[in-house]
Design a protein around this motif. Sequence first.
Motif, PDB file in Angstrom:
ATOM      1  N   THR A  11      14.084 -51.840 -30.620  1.00 23.78           N
ATOM      2  CA  THR A  11      14.067 -51.392 -29.503  1.00 23.78           C
ATOM      3  C   THR A  11      14.564 -50.081 -29.626  1.00 23.78           C
ATOM      4  OG1 THR A  11      14.045 -53.491 -28.555  1.00 23.78           O
ATOM      5  CG2 THR A  11      14.857 -51.491 -27.060  1.00 23.78           C
ATOM      6  N   GLU A  12      15.735 -49.989 -30.409  1.00 29.08           N
ATOM      7  CA  GLU A  12      16.557 -48.766 -30.600  1.00 29.08           C
ATOM      8  C   GLU A  12      15.544 -47.667 -31.309  1.00 29.08           C
ATOM      9  OE1 GLU A  12      20.123 -49.787 -32.448  1.00 29.08           O
ATOM     10  OE2 GLU A  12      21.161 -49.692 -30.508  1.00 29.08           O
ATOM     11  N   GLY A  16      13.882 -44.325 -29.758  1.00 29.65           N
ATOM     12  CA  GLY A  16      14.004 -43.061 -30.438  1.00 29.65           C
ATOM     13  C   GLY A  16      12.969 -42.244 -30.696  1.00 29.65           C
ATOM     14  N   LYS A  17      11.781 -42.980 -31.001  1.00 30.97           N
ATOM     15  CA  LYS A  17      10.548 -42.356 -31.121  1.00 30.97           C
ATOM     16  C   LYS A  17      10.026 -41.700 -30.075  1.00 30.97           C
ATOM     17  CE  LYS A  17       9.450 -44.797 -35.365  1.00 30.97           C
ATOM     18  NZ  LYS A  17       8.266 -44.728 -36.515  1.00 30.97           N
ATOM     19  N   VAL A  18      10.268 -42.593 -28.892  1.00 26.37           N
ATOM     20  CA  VAL A  18       9.870 -41.934 -27.589  1.00 26.37           C
ATOM     21  C   VAL A  18      10.526 -40.583 -27.347  1.00 26.37           C
ATOM     22  CG1 VAL A  18       9.493 -42.362 -25.062  1.00 26.37           C
ATOM     23  CG2 VAL A  18       8.813 -44.301 -26.854  1.00 26.37           C
ATOM     24  N   LYS A  19      11.829 -40.683 -27.494  1.00 30.13           N
ATOM     25  CA  LYS A  19      12.795 -39.626 -27.019  1.00 30.13           C
ATOM     26  C   LYS A  19      12.369 -38.308 -28.090  1.00 30.13           C
ATOM     27  CE  LYS A  19      16.661 -42.015 -25.168  1.00 30.13           C
ATOM     28  NZ  LYS A  19      18.128 -42.167 -25.393  1.00 30.13           N
ATOM     29  N   GLN A  20      11.883 -38.552 -29.163  1.00 31.60           N
ATOM     30  CA  GLN A  20      11.622 -37.510 -30.061  1.00 31.60           C
ATOM     31  C   GLN A  20      10.372 -36.890 -29.681  1.00 31.60           C
ATOM     32  OE1 GLN A  20      11.674 -38.397 -34.293  1.00 31.60           O
ATOM     33  NE2 GLN A  20      13.301 -40.152 -33.868  1.00 31.60           N
ATOM     34  N   LEU A  26       8.487 -31.406 -24.911  1.00 27.10           N
ATOM     35  CA  LEU A  26       8.826 -30.539 -23.824  1.00 27.10           C
ATOM     36  C   LEU A  26       9.926 -29.197 -24.341  1.00 27.10           C
ATOM     37  CD1 LEU A  26      10.281 -33.273 -21.503  1.00 27.10           C
ATOM     38  CD2 LEU A  26       8.372 -31.934 -21.006  1.00 27.10           C
ATOM     39  N   GLY A  27       9.883 -29.343 -25.513  1.00 28.48           N
ATOM     40  CA  GLY A  27      10.732 -28.257 -26.219  1.00 28.48           C
ATOM     41  C   GLY A  27      12.253 -28.405 -25.933  1.00 28.48           C
ATOM     42  N   ASN A  28      12.627 -29.662 -25.712  1.00 27.19           N
ATOM     43  CA  ASN A  28      13.965 -29.887 -25.453  1.00 27.19           C
ATOM     44  C   ASN A  28      14.601 -30.521 -26.854  1.00 27.19           C
ATOM     45  OD1 ASN A  28      16.375 -31.319 -24.812  1.00 27.19           O
ATOM     46  ND2 ASN A  28      15.638 -31.799 -22.551  1.00 27.19           N
ATOM     47  N   GLU A  29      15.319 -29.663 -27.241  1.00 25.15           N
ATOM     48  CA  GLU A  29      15.952 -29.971 -28.846  1.00 25.15           C
ATOM     49  C   GLU A  29      17.040 -31.054 -28.574  1.00 25.15           C
ATOM     50  OE1 GLU A  29      17.474 -26.394 -30.559  1.00 25.15           O
ATOM     51  OE2 GLU A  29      15.270 -25.752 -30.664  1.00 25.15           O
ATOM     52  N   ARG A  30      17.799 -31.205 -27.329  1.00 25.42           N
ATOM     53  CA  ARG A  30      18.848 -31.962 -27.231  1.00 25.42           C
ATOM     54  C   ARG A  30      18.479 -33.360 -27.424  1.00 25.42           C
ATOM     55  NH1 ARG A  30      23.236 -30.990 -22.878  1.00 25.42           N
ATOM     56  NH2 ARG A  30      23.934 -29.751 -24.483  1.00 25.42           N
ATOM     57  N   LEU A  31      17.142 -33.580 -26.478  1.00 24.47           N
ATOM     58  CA  LEU A  31      16.665 -34.971 -26.259  1.00 24.47           C
ATOM     59  C   LEU A  31      15.874 -35.128 -27.557  1.00 24.47           C
ATOM     60  CD1 LEU A  31      15.597 -37.245 -24.503  1.00 24.47           C
ATOM     61  CD2 LEU A  31      13.468 -35.872 -23.995  1.00 24.47           C
ATOM     62  N   GLU A  32      15.298 -34.365 -28.402  1.00 21.43           N
ATOM     63  CA  GLU A  32      14.604 -34.681 -29.480  1.00 21.43           C
ATOM     64  C   GLU A  32      15.745 -34.982 -30.405  1.00 21.43           C
ATOM     65  OE1 GLU A  32      11.705 -32.327 -32.886  1.00 21.43           O
ATOM     66  OE2 GLU A  32      12.208 -31.460 -31.059  1.00 21.43           O
ATOM     67  N   ASP A  38      19.061 -42.094 -31.885  1.00 18.05           N
ATOM     68  CA  ASP A  38      18.829 -43.504 -31.634  1.00 18.05           C
ATOM     69  C   ASP A  38      17.934 -44.266 -32.641  1.00 18.05           C
ATOM     70  OD1 ASP A  38      20.100 -43.216 -29.245  1.00 18.05           O
ATOM     71  OD2 ASP A  38      18.258 -42.875 -28.046  1.00 18.05           O
ATOM     72  N   GLU A  39      17.076 -43.436 -33.108  1.00 19.91           N
ATOM     73  CA  GLU A  39      16.113 -44.273 -34.289  1.00 19.91           C
ATOM     74  C   GLU A  39      16.944 -44.660 -35.276  1.00 19.91           C
ATOM     75  OE1 GLU A  39      11.921 -43.736 -36.864  1.00 19.91           O
ATOM     76  OE2 GLU A  39      12.713 -42.041 -35.610  1.00 19.91           O
ATOM     77  N   ALA A  40      18.111 -43.659 -35.889  1.00 19.16           N
ATOM     78  CA  ALA A  40      18.946 -43.796 -37.090  1.00 19.16           C
ATOM     79  C   ALA A  40      19.714 -45.150 -36.808  1.00 19.16           C
ATOM     80  CB  ALA A  40      19.726 -42.492 -37.363  1.00 19.16           C
ATOM     81  N   LYS A  41      20.206 -45.200 -35.322  1.00 22.13           N
ATOM     82  CA  LYS A  41      21.009 -46.377 -34.923  1.00 22.13           C
ATOM     83  C   LYS A  41      20.210 -47.711 -35.256  1.00 22.13           C
ATOM     84  CE  LYS A  41      23.643 -47.899 -30.975  1.00 22.13           C
ATOM     85  NZ  LYS A  41      24.094 -47.563 -29.843  1.00 22.13           N
ATOM     86  N   GLY A  42      18.954 -47.559 -34.861  1.00 25.35           N
ATOM     87  CA  GLY A  42      18.172 -48.835 -35.011  1.00 25.35           C
ATOM     88  C   GLY A  42      17.960 -49.124 -36.532  1.00 25.35           C
TER      89      GLY A  42
END
Length: 64
Positions: A11-12, A16-20, A26-32, A38-42
Amino acid sequence: MAADEKAKAKTEQATGKVKQAAGSALGNERLEAKGHADEAKGHARQAKEDIKDELKGKGKDERP
């Protein structure tokens, strides 16, 4: 409980992939960056569970 932890790991990783993707679109570096984290945590959680399985003698070749 191990199955629960493995599900959390997947799930993490997916979250993470969705947020990336959303951050990139959206050009949102913080969200990416949060998505990468999150992906690394998973991946780390999954690696921990794999190690626990190996120590219990349930290697990937022995799983049903």
